[in-house]
Write a protein that holds these residues in place. Sequence first.
Motif, short mmCIF file in Angstrom:
data_model
loop_
_atom_site.label_atom_id
_atom_site.label_comp_id
_atom_site.label_asym_id
_atom_site.label_seq_id
_atom_site.Cartn_x
_atom_site.Cartn_y
_atom_site.Cartn_z
N ASN A 134 0.82 -1.21 0.00
CA ASN A 134 0.00 0.00 0.00
C ASN A 134 0.86 1.26 0.00
O ASN A 134 0.55 2.23 -0.71
CB ASN A 134 -0.94 0.01 1.21
N ASN A 135 1.93 1.27 0.78
CA ASN A 135 2.82 2.42 0.81
C ASN A 135 3.50 2.62 -0.53
O ASN A 135 3.65 3.75 -1.02
CB ASN A 135 3.86 2.26 1.91
N THR A 136 3.94 1.51 -1.14
CA THR A 136 4.59 1.59 -2.45
C THR A 136 3.63 2.17 -3.48
O THR A 136 3.99 3.07 -4.25
CB THR A 136 5.07 0.20 -2.90
N CYS A 137 2.40 1.66 -3.49
CA CYS A 137 1.41 2.14 -4.46
C CYS A 137 1.08 3.61 -4.24
O CYS A 137 0.99 4.39 -5.20
CB CYS A 137 0.14 1.30 -4.38
N ARG A 138 0.92 4.00 -2.99
CA ARG A 138 0.58 5.38 -2.67
C ARG A 138 1.69 6.34 -3.13
O ARG A 138 1.43 7.37 -3.77
CB ARG A 138 0.33 5.53 -1.17
N ASN A 139 2.93 6.00 -2.81
CA ASN A 139 4.05 6.88 -3.19
C ASN A 139 4.28 6.91 -4.69
O ASN A 139 4.58 7.96 -5.27
CB ASN A 139 5.32 6.42 -2.48
N ALA A 140 4.12 5.76 -5.33
CA ALA A 140 4.31 5.70 -6.78
C ALA A 140 3.21 6.48 -7.50
O ALA A 140 3.48 7.19 -8.48
CB ALA A 140 4.34 4.25 -7.25
N TYR A 168 -4.12 -10.55 -5.31
CA TYR A 168 -4.76 -9.24 -5.23
C TYR A 168 -3.76 -8.16 -4.82
O TYR A 168 -3.92 -6.98 -5.18
CB TYR A 168 -5.97 -9.26 -4.29
N GLN A 169 -2.71 -8.55 -4.08
CA GLN A 169 -1.66 -7.59 -3.73
C GLN A 169 -0.78 -7.29 -4.94
O GLN A 169 -0.43 -6.14 -5.19
CB GLN A 169 -0.82 -8.13 -2.57
#
Length: 198
Positions: free
Chosen positions: A12-18, A62-63
């Motif tokens: 989730n952190n990776t997706c948010r920052n990207a 799903y991840q």
Amino acid sequence: MDPVMCMTDQVNNTCRNAMSAIRKIGQIRHYLDKDTTAKLINAFVTTRLDFCNSLLFGIPEYQLAKLQRVQNIAARLLSGVPRREHITPILRQLHWLPIKYRILFKILMITYKSTQGMAPTFISKLLTEYRPTRPLRSSSEHFLDASTKSHTQFYGGRSFRIVAANEWNRLPREIRFASSTNIFKSKLKTFLFHECYS
């Protein structure tokens, strides 16, 4: 790290920052040529998707889909292709490995460096060269010992010791015997590229 090893917080952190980086690049995309856009995406998006991604092997689909969605959006931003267009031909044209294969690429790069004495000792100690009890043709194939069994189906099968040996042993001989890191990297990417897009 979450208790069931789904890596939810990391994903989730990776997706948010990207995605934050993608939005910022998107705001100035019309001022940029394709090469400059590609450099920005590589610097601020791809590097985030690749950071510590070897830990993500075996996480729920799903991840993985969350991360793949981010890469797809980045590919559309770079290529200018509308959302209704199928994404696979775009990734192939850009020569981008999908997330699942980027994870494999990272694991196999670490494995190669371990076999060449270029990895930290604590990683190299996890891998053992396959040595049969009697002379066999496979003795000279540079295989790794894949006999270690997992005690837990979900967690153990994702351990570096097991995954690295199994994935390494399925590589073609010419890749396992690559004479340098750059040659191995090039041949490995070609192998994975053909595997995922053929």
